[in-house]
Design an enzyme around this catalytic site. Sequence first.
Site, PDB file in Angstrom:
ATOM      1  N   SER A  14       0.736  -0.788  -0.269  1.00 43.10           N
ATOM      2  CA  SER A  14       0.296   0.276  -0.211  1.00 43.10           C
ATOM      3  C   SER A  14       0.766   1.168  -0.409  1.00 43.10           C
ATOM      4  O   SER A  14       1.082   1.849  -0.672  1.00 43.10           O
ATOM      5  CB  SER A  14      -0.900   0.027   1.826  1.00 43.10           C
ATOM      6  OG  SER A  14      -2.114  -1.076   1.481  1.00 43.10           O
ATOM      7  N   ARG A  37       0.216   8.659   5.096  1.00 43.24           N
ATOM      8  CA  ARG A  37      -0.406   7.420   6.265  1.00 43.24           C
ATOM      9  C   ARG A  37      -2.065   7.896   6.311  1.00 43.24           C
ATOM     10  O   ARG A  37      -3.152   7.272   5.705  1.00 43.24           O
ATOM     11  CB  ARG A  37      -0.389   7.616   7.713  1.00 43.24           C
ATOM     12  CG  ARG A  37      -0.701   6.548   7.795  1.00 43.24           C
ATOM     13  CD  ARG A  37       0.531   6.464   9.357  1.00 43.24           C
ATOM     14  NE  ARG A  37      -0.055   4.817  10.267  1.00 43.24           N
ATOM     15  CZ  ARG A  37       0.619   4.363  10.001  1.00 43.24           C
ATOM     16  NH1 ARG A  37       1.514   3.487   9.266  1.00 43.24           N
ATOM     17  NH2 ARG A  37      -0.160   2.416  10.448  1.00 43.24           N
ATOM     18  N   HIS A  40      -3.403   6.463   2.691  1.00 44.75           N
ATOM     19  CA  HIS A  40      -3.768   5.130   2.799  1.00 44.75           C
ATOM     20  C   HIS A  40      -5.073   4.715   4.021  1.00 44.75           C
ATOM     21  O   HIS A  40      -5.632   3.846   3.590  1.00 44.75           O
ATOM     22  CB  HIS A  40      -2.323   4.513   4.576  1.00 44.75           C
ATOM     23  CG  HIS A  40      -2.469   3.308   4.246  1.00 44.75           C
ATOM     24  ND1 HIS A  40      -2.714   3.124   5.535  1.00 44.75           N
ATOM     25  CD2 HIS A  40      -2.178   2.480   3.880  1.00 44.75           C
ATOM     26  CE1 HIS A  40      -2.672   1.188   5.432  1.00 44.75           C
ATOM     27  NE2 HIS A  40      -2.451   1.096   4.586  1.00 44.75           N
TER      28      HIS A  40
END
Length: 205
Positions: A14, A37, A40
Amino acid sequence: MEYVRDGAEIYRRSFATIRAEADLSGLPEDVSRVVVRMIHACGMVDLVDDVRFSAGVVTAARKALLDGAAVLCDAEMVASGVTRTRLPAANEVICTLRDPAVPRLAAEIGNTRSAAALDLWGDRLGGAVVAIGNAPTALFRLLEMVAAGAPRPAAVVGIPVGFIGAAESKEALAESGLEYLIVRGRRGGSAMTAAAVNALASEAE
Ligand SMILES: C/C1=C2N=C(/C=C3N=C(/C(C)=C4\N[C@@](C)([C@@H]5N=C1[C@](C)(CCC(=O)O)[C@H]5CC(=O)O)[C@@](C)(CC(=O)O)[C@@H]4CCC(=O)O)[C@@](C)(CC(=O)O)[C@@H]\3CCC(=O)O)C(C)(C)[C@@H]/2CCC(=O)O
């Protein structure tokens, strides 16, 4: 069925996909780690276009957390998303929204429960890391409190989502003189905000 079953491998792929597809070239490395993040958590690589931040926000938030500062959240969803094991000093993660006093406070100040809940943060606000991922009124209330002389937080992750007040509250935060991280416009949310705090909390991906 054929799918990846190894959690660490899923994370590795990812993050590699995000770094390949998102244009992070305009961001300092410390902010870029936080934005990876956040992407994500929401799956939108173009989020990077709307991220704005003060130059010292990552340093200020990380130092505050290392020094033991509390993480003050507007919603339980934000607080629940903060990974406790990533926090460097067993930091308290606090959300006062469900305090029984909040409905009465909200009626008294003529505001939402999310905004009224901040009035219970008290002295904990000074030097804290504030994480607002849901309620624009909570972010507006924070700015009103600081303007009225409340203790200043070390950093504010201000990423409320929605159509009424979200964009405006985030622009106001960016103009406030506080250390801040925002996503301009309507996008935001509890998951993205918790992910930003998790990135700020730990050097490790
Ligand atoms: C107007 C509100 C908005 N809520 C949004 C999106 C989501 N909210 C969820 C949930 C479960 C909660 N939202 C409350 C914070 C509730 N939401 C509001 C308020 C009416 C006002 C906030 C504001 O405008 O600033 C607010 C109630 C209040 O009086 O403060 C929540 C407390 C409601 C409740 O359950 O009592 C609750 C928070 C629970 C918690 O502590 O975690 C959603 C999951 C929606 C759903 O249930 O379907 C969703 C989560 C989004 C996220 O990622 O966090 C908006 C879109 C942010 C919206 C504000 C802006 C707008 O344009 O409408």
